[in-house]
Design an enzyme around this catalytic site. Structure first.
Site, PDB file in Angstrom:
ATOM      1  CE1 TYR A 154      43.082  27.616 -11.580  1.00  0.00           C
ATOM      2  CE2 TYR A 154      43.075  25.276 -12.157  1.00  0.00           C
ATOM      3  CZ  TYR A 154      43.632  26.349 -11.470  1.00  0.00           C
ATOM      4  OH  TYR A 154      44.727  26.150 -10.666  1.00  0.00           O
ATOM      5  CB  THR A 160      41.195  32.777  -9.363  1.00  0.00           C
ATOM      6  OG1 THR A 160      39.826  33.107  -9.054  1.00  0.00           O
ATOM      7  CG2 THR A 160      41.974  34.051  -9.614  1.00  0.00           C
ATOM      8  CE1 TYR A 161      41.451  24.173  -8.340  1.00  0.00           C
ATOM      9  CE2 TYR A 161      40.938  24.636  -6.035  1.00  0.00           C
ATOM     10  CZ  TYR A 161      41.110  23.727  -7.071  1.00  0.00           C
ATOM     11  OH  TYR A 161      40.942  22.387  -6.834  1.00  0.00           O
ATOM     12  CG  HIS A 162      36.973  25.878 -10.856  1.00  0.00           C
ATOM     13  ND1 HIS A 162      38.277  25.703 -11.260  1.00  0.00           N
ATOM     14  CD2 HIS A 162      36.360  24.683 -11.028  1.00  0.00           C
ATOM     15  CE1 HIS A 162      38.446  24.454 -11.665  1.00  0.00           C
ATOM     16  NE2 HIS A 162      37.313  23.811 -11.531  1.00  0.00           N
ATOM     17  NE  ARG A 163      36.610  20.823  -8.006  1.00  0.00           N
ATOM     18  CZ  ARG A 163      36.947  20.696  -9.287  1.00  0.00           C
ATOM     19  NH1 ARG A 163      38.018  21.345  -9.746  1.00  0.00           N
ATOM     20  NH2 ARG A 163      36.242  19.945 -10.112  1.00  0.00           N
TER      21      ARG A 163
END
Length: 436
Positions: A154, A160-163
């Site tokens: 990231y 893309t955002y991993h959370r």
């Protein structure tokens, strides 16, 4: 600020979650120091996760294997041998031997043949929890390592955002995938319309996209070995999610064996006709099973009868991947919390790994039993899941945070005072803690 002195103003769901977690952790942990052992901690989701592992271990300890027998029969048609299995499961050796004797003297013929096409649709793109589970199952990684590698990807602008717990994809991402599929694999692999997915999780926050690549071609030199492996999993699930289904032909054969009794035996064969989305993944190894050509009523030749004694198996211990799956199924916690929770329960020595399986320690069992006995509500799976639902209702403006926090804290504080005065000190099995 001390959690017991929080001014319960109107706060958002994230603030409410932090306050709840501090109330549980800061209030219960000192109690555990007095009643169990110094240095221990409790947590709103952490303690429930340990409970799952402790209860699974108890099921394993209490498990009593049951004997059963499976009987396979090797048959032949036009000099091609194949196996069928007795549909009925037998419970003891005597019953098995009687059946074997009868099958050895039986005549065999095809009773029915059913052929159908199976359609296997692609999986949705990854979210935080499925990324952790997939990396655990495929790569043998801990949730912590997965999130560390995802953070690297990231930060370097590769994913893309991993959370996230949303399986949604931006319009631009879908167009990128469809263009790549069409140019790389051809029209047969491209659906007429994009594939859209709906999350199965009870508590979805759709502020972000799914975890996906930001571009579909990356120079391997940009990535370390571990980052490459995780990027490949993310890439495969993203591209595959926008491809056509895989198609299979399945044949189900029922064979009649007529002896003293009539028995039914079964075999299934499967053949891939079109690989579809499976073309981009290396995680599916299909072993095709073939049967010789035959028709209903055909006679079959007996080659040999193959009885096998087996015993029922206890449930497996949780791996990190299967624990995350269960927490997600129960609606407990959030995707971003799973990795730190699993790390914490190991760091606190509530849980240890045994061949990649999570096993409770004596400390973990003692703390869990103490909390269940005295704080059964907080340790309840449904209560914890409902708390997550209520926090979501705050985010949607349908519930006031003051109402949630007061409803939780007042009875909790009363119970805490009662347990502090009346509960006996719990004992840990010394030989299991490593103490001398």
């Amino acid at each position: 600020e001390h959690p017991g002195k929080v001014d319960l103003k109107l706060v958002d769901s994230q603030q409410a979650r932090r306050i709840l977690d501090r109330l549980v952790g800061y209030k219960l942990s000192p109690l555990l120091w007095r009643k169990v052992r110094r240095g221990l901690s409790a947590g709103r989701v952490q303690s429930v996760a340990v409970r799952l592992i402790v209860e699974r271990e108890q099921l394993i300890k209490d498990f009593k294997p049951q004997e059963y027998w499976e009987i396979k029969v090797e048959l032949a048609k036009d000099k091609q041998n194949f196996l069928v299995q007795l549909i009925k499961t037998l419970t003891n050796k005597a019953e098995s031997q009687t059946t074997v004797n009868d099958l050895e003297a039986s005549e065999y013929q095809v009773k029915s043949l059913e052929q159908k096409t199976l359609t296997r649709h692609a999986y949705p793109p990854l979210i935080t929890s499925t990324m952790q589970r997939l990396a655990g199952n495929r790569l043998g990684w801990s949730a912590k390592k997965t999130m560390t590698m995802a953070q690297h990807l990231y930060e370097n602008g590769l994913i893309t955002y991993h959370r996230t717990d949303s399986v949604n994809l931006a319009k631009e991402a879908i167009e990128m995938a469809r263009s790549y599929i069409n140019s790389t694999y051809g029209q047969p692999y491209l659906p007429d319309q994009p594939n859209f997915y709906k999350s199965r999780s009870k508590n979805v926050q759709g502020a972000h996209e799914a975890v996906r690549p930001t571009k579909l071609t990356v120079n391997a030199d940009e990535l370390g070995k571990s980052e490459q492996r995780l990027y490949q999993l993310i890439w495969q699930r993203f591209v595959g999610s926008q491809m056509n289904p895989a198609l299979f032909s399945k044949t189900t054969l029922i064979v009649s064996a007529k002896g003293v009794k009539e028995y039914e035996l079964k075999a299934e064969a499967e053949r891939m006709d079109f690989d579809g989305w499976m073309k981009v993944t290396d995680g599916f190894k299909l072993t095709e099973i073939n049967l010789p050509p035959m028709s209903v009523g055909d006679k079959l030749q007996l080659v040999k009868v193959l009885p096998e004694q087996k015993f029922t198996q206890p449930p497996s211990r949780y791996t990190e991947a299967s624990l995350i799956k269960e927490l997600e199924r129960l609606g407990i916690g959030r995707p971003s919390t799973y990795a730190p929770i699993i790390s914490t329960i190991q760091d606190r020595y509530y849980v240890e790994k045994d061949e990649q399986k999570l096993k409770p320690t004596a400390i973990g069992e003692t703390v869990t039993l103490f909390l269940i006995k005295h704080f059964d509500t907080i340790m309840d799976y449904d209560f914890t899941a409902k708390m997550e639902d209520d926090l979501d209702q705050i985010a949607l403006g349908k519930l006031k945070s003051t109402e949630l926090l007061k409803n939780f804290y007042l009875p909790f504080d009363t119970k805490l005072t009662e347990v502090t005065k009346t509960a006996e000190r719990a004992k840990i099995a010394t030989e299991m803690t490593g103490d001398k």
